[in-house]
Design an enzyme around this catalytic site. Structure first.
Site, short mmCIF file in Angstrom:
data_model
loop_
_atom_site.label_atom_id
_atom_site.label_comp_id
_atom_site.label_asym_id
_atom_site.label_seq_id
_atom_site.Cartn_x
_atom_site.Cartn_y
_atom_site.Cartn_z
N HIS A 150 0.63 -1.22 -0.10
CA HIS A 150 0.18 -0.06 -0.05
C HIS A 150 0.94 1.76 -0.03
O HIS A 150 0.30 2.48 -0.95
CB HIS A 150 -0.73 -0.32 1.00
CG HIS A 150 -1.56 -1.04 1.67
ND1 HIS A 150 -1.98 -2.56 1.41
CD2 HIS A 150 -3.44 -1.44 0.57
CE1 HIS A 150 -2.81 -2.57 1.86
NE2 HIS A 150 -4.11 -2.31 1.29
N ILE A 151 2.02 1.05 0.74
CA ILE A 151 2.54 2.24 1.08
C ILE A 151 3.34 2.90 -0.55
O ILE A 151 3.96 3.62 -1.00
CB ILE A 151 3.42 2.29 2.26
CG1 ILE A 151 2.27 2.31 3.45
CG2 ILE A 151 4.51 3.72 2.77
CD1 ILE A 151 3.08 2.47 4.97
N THR A 229 11.13 4.72 6.62
CA THR A 229 10.26 4.71 7.40
C THR A 229 8.72 3.23 7.85
O THR A 229 7.79 3.35 8.05
CB THR A 229 8.77 5.87 6.53
OG1 THR A 229 8.26 4.99 5.18
CG2 THR A 229 9.97 6.83 6.31
N ARG A 231 10.84 0.44 9.29
CA ARG A 231 10.97 -0.72 11.34
C ARG A 231 12.18 -0.52 10.89
O ARG A 231 13.31 -0.82 10.24
CB ARG A 231 9.84 -2.00 10.95
CG ARG A 231 8.75 -2.27 11.19
CD ARG A 231 8.52 -1.49 12.44
NE ARG A 231 6.71 -1.45 13.23
CZ ARG A 231 5.92 -0.82 12.64
NH1 ARG A 231 6.70 0.12 12.56
NH2 ARG A 231 4.61 -1.27 12.71
N ASP A 255 12.25 7.79 10.28
CA ASP A 255 11.99 7.61 10.88
C ASP A 255 11.36 6.72 12.32
O ASP A 255 10.90 6.88 12.39
CB ASP A 255 9.78 7.69 10.10
CG ASP A 255 8.94 8.43 10.99
OD1 ASP A 255 9.19 9.24 11.80
OD2 ASP A 255 8.07 7.57 11.30
N GLU A 260 13.20 0.50 19.12
CA GLU A 260 11.84 0.97 18.68
C GLU A 260 11.35 -0.32 18.85
O GLU A 260 10.10 -0.06 19.22
CB GLU A 260 11.15 1.17 17.52
CG GLU A 260 11.63 2.91 17.73
CD GLU A 260 10.80 3.29 16.70
OE1 GLU A 260 9.55 3.20 16.12
OE2 GLU A 260 11.53 4.76 16.41
N HIS A 299 9.70 8.40 15.23
CA HIS A 299 8.15 7.76 14.18
C HIS A 299 6.54 8.37 14.40
O HIS A 299 5.81 7.76 15.06
CB HIS A 299 7.74 6.78 15.43
CG HIS A 299 7.76 5.35 14.71
ND1 HIS A 299 7.68 4.05 14.90
CD2 HIS A 299 6.09 5.29 13.92
CE1 HIS A 299 7.17 3.14 14.11
NE2 HIS A 299 6.77 3.08 13.57
N ALA A 301 5.34 8.77 11.00
CA ALA A 301 4.82 9.25 9.58
C ALA A 301 3.34 9.25 9.70
O ALA A 301 2.86 10.14 8.41
CB ALA A 301 5.65 8.55 9.37
N PHE A 302 2.81 8.22 10.59
CA PHE A 302 0.87 7.87 9.54
C PHE A 302 0.74 9.36 10.86
O PHE A 302 -0.94 9.35 10.89
CB PHE A 302 1.44 6.91 11.23
CG PHE A 302 0.88 7.49 12.89
CD1 PHE A 302 2.74 6.69 13.20
CD2 PHE A 302 -0.14 7.54 13.51
CE1 PHE A 302 2.26 7.87 15.14
CE2 PHE A 302 0.41 8.06 14.59
CZ PHE A 302 1.60 7.76 15.53
P1 NAI Z 1 1.84 -4.13 3.19
O1 NAI Z 1 1.41 -4.91 3.51
O2 NAI Z 1 0.57 -3.13 2.32
O3 NAI Z 1 2.73 -3.34 1.87
C1 NAI Z 1 4.03 -4.36 2.51
C2 NAI Z 1 4.99 -5.16 1.35
O4 NAI Z 1 6.19 -6.07 1.39
C3 NAI Z 1 4.07 -5.74 0.27
O5 NAI Z 1 3.98 -5.60 -1.37
C4 NAI Z 1 5.02 -7.23 0.78
O6 NAI Z 1 4.84 -8.32 -0.66
C5 NAI Z 1 5.75 -7.45 1.21
N1 NAI Z 1 7.00 -7.57 1.48
C6 NAI Z 1 6.81 -9.48 1.92
N2 NAI Z 1 7.73 -9.49 2.64
C7 NAI Z 1 8.46 -9.19 1.88
C8 NAI Z 1 10.45 -8.51 2.08
N3 NAI Z 1 10.99 -10.07 2.39
N4 NAI Z 1 11.10 -8.38 1.00
C9 NAI Z 1 10.77 -7.15 0.25
N5 NAI Z 1 9.23 -7.21 0.54
C10 NAI Z 1 8.53 -7.84 1.04
O7 NAI Z 1 1.38 -2.87 3.91
P2 NAI Z 1 1.90 -1.60 4.05
O8 NAI Z 1 0.76 -0.51 4.90
O9 NAI Z 1 2.75 -0.99 2.64
O10 NAI Z 1 2.93 -0.79 5.43
C11 NAI Z 1 4.85 -1.26 5.09
C12 NAI Z 1 5.85 -0.83 6.36
O11 NAI Z 1 5.25 0.00 6.81
C13 NAI Z 1 4.66 -1.90 7.53
O12 NAI Z 1 5.10 -2.89 8.22
C14 NAI Z 1 4.86 -0.98 8.71
O13 NAI Z 1 6.06 -1.72 9.22
C15 NAI Z 1 5.24 0.24 8.17
N6 NAI Z 1 4.14 1.31 8.27
C16 NAI Z 1 5.14 2.25 9.66
C17 NAI Z 1 4.34 3.44 9.89
C18 NAI Z 1 5.54 4.87 10.21
O14 NAI Z 1 4.83 5.21 10.88
N7 NAI Z 1 6.32 5.11 10.23
C19 NAI Z 1 2.88 3.59 9.55
C20 NAI Z 1 2.69 2.48 9.37
C21 NAI Z 1 3.25 1.60 8.94
#
Ligand code: NAI
Length: 332
Positions: A150-151, A229, A231, A255, A260, A299, A301-302
């Site tokens: 998504h992101i 941004t 983990r 971020d 953490e 942290h 970004a959200f």
């Molecule tokens: P998502 O689940 O929509 O996308 C994650 C993508 O990573 C998927 O396309 C998946 O196939 C891929 N993926 C899974 N394992 C992988 C690997 N070993 N190597 C490469 N790609 C791999 O998740 P979304 O919503 O895009 O969020 C991504 C991350 O952003 C979250 O897991 C979270 O850790 C982080 N996040 C950080 C925030 C912040 O405030 N800094 C806020 C929200 C999320």
């Protein structure tokens, strides 16, 4: 219907009261647990957050519970098997902030590329000299996106607006998506070798622990920028510090930091139950803060008004789907 909300903030209460007129609403700042379950034993719907402990014992106390609606993405705090056994529906908030995190990613990148923090600090001190403030263009640069979920996809859309080239690595590539959005997938090593900027958007798992380490950072272009941004523990901090010290990397915008680990989910950071001193101690002492080509945000970004509002709106949608017996895509 009697609907009880636990771990609720004042602004959320005011909004929910406007939107759920005609129902008996109960609001509690405390978390739901064996100690507090007495407050809402006869509720039909209970909305919780991640510090609530929804064990089998807690569930056994409810007399009319139809649904548990959590205002979070994760649901580790809920005994989902026990809910299934008791025919209690569980609903969550799968996404709320893809644009929000993507926008922050570019805020960080632009801050670094145009030396915004240095420029801002200087002008505040009355110094209008341009010395040392020359930045670089994003146009024409290659952006490597690790994790095209998504992101990552939203980051790719923004990158297109800057006329950047997008290369992506994902463990589960989606060829139709690549065609539709006009970007190319490549193996991780190739993305690292060819990108001027690498941005991380994959989840943290056993598989992705220290995805960027001494070996993989060495594959990155000399002078490349790293943005994280996602983990902190996706990046091996020592390897990053080493690469920055040697000038192998041109900068980093973060971020999230490796230490953490107790953060499961972003909204946790806004909860009164989150031990705030943890992040403060971590940031105050962090070696990365001493580099002038590193930008760290806490942290954050959200954390936009709209993203938090979306969590509440999805929660309302989830509650309405239970009230009107409609199927919901957010039901586990
Ligand atoms: P998502 O689940 O929509 O996308 C994650 C993508 O990573 C998927 O396309 C998946 O196939 C891929 N993926 C899974 N394992 C992988 C690997 N070993 N190597 C490469 N790609 C791999 O998740 P979304 O919503 O895009 O969020 C991504 C991350 O952003 C979250 O897991 C979270 O850790 C982080 N996040 C950080 C925030 C912040 O405030 N800094 C806020 C929200 C999320």
């Amino acid at each position: 219907m009697k609907i009880a909300f636990f771990e609720i903030e004042d602004w959320e209460q005011t909004y929910l009261q406007q939107k759920l007129k005609g129902h008996k609403l109960l609001f509690f700042k405390d978390a739901l647990s064996e100690k507090t379950v007495n407050l809402a034993k006869d509720a039909g719907i209970v909305s919780v957050f991640i510090y609530c402990k929804i064990t089998d014992n807690v569930l056994s106390e409810f007399t009319h519970l139809q649904a548990l609606v959590t205002r979070s993405t994760g649901y580790d705090h809920i005994d989902v098997a026990s809910c299934k056994k008791r025919k209690i529906a569980v609903l969550n908030v799968p996404t709320y902030g893809e644009n929000t995190v993507a926008e922050h990613t570019f805020s960080l990148l632009l801050s670094l590329s145009r030396k915004i923090p240095q420029s801002y600090e200087r002008t505040r001190m009355g110094n209008f000299s341009l010395e040392g403030l020359r930045g670089f263009d994003l146009q024409g640069k290659t952006l490597g996106i690790i994790g095209m979920g998504h992101i990552g996809q939203h980051v790719a859309r923004i990158a297109r607006g800057f006329a950047m080239h997008v290369l992506a690595y994902d463990k589960y590539p989606d060829r139709n998506l690549a065609k539709k959005m006009r970007f190319a997938y490549a193996p991780l090593s190739k993305v690292l070798q060819q990108s001027d900027i690498v941005t991380l958007h994959c989840p943290y798992t056993k598989d992705t622990h220290h995805l960027l380490n001494r070996k993989t950072i060495a594959q990155m272009k000399r002078g490349a920028i790293l943005v994280n941004t996602a983990r902190g523990a996706l990046v091996e901090t020592n390897a990053l510090v080493n690469a920055l010290s040697r000038g192998h990397l041109g900068g980093a915008a973060l971020d999230v930091l490796e230490q953490e680990s107790l953060i499961k989910e972003e909204a946790q950071l806004l909860s009164k139950n989150f031990p705030k001193e943890h992040l403060q101690n971590l940031l105050e002492n962090h070696i990365l803060l001493t580099f002038n080509n590193v930008i760290v945000t806490p942290h954050n970004a959200f954390n936009s008004t709209e993203a938090l509002q979306r969590i509440l709106d999805t929660t309302l949608e989830n509650i309405n789907s239970v009230l009107f017996h409609k199927p919901s895509k957010n039901q586990l």
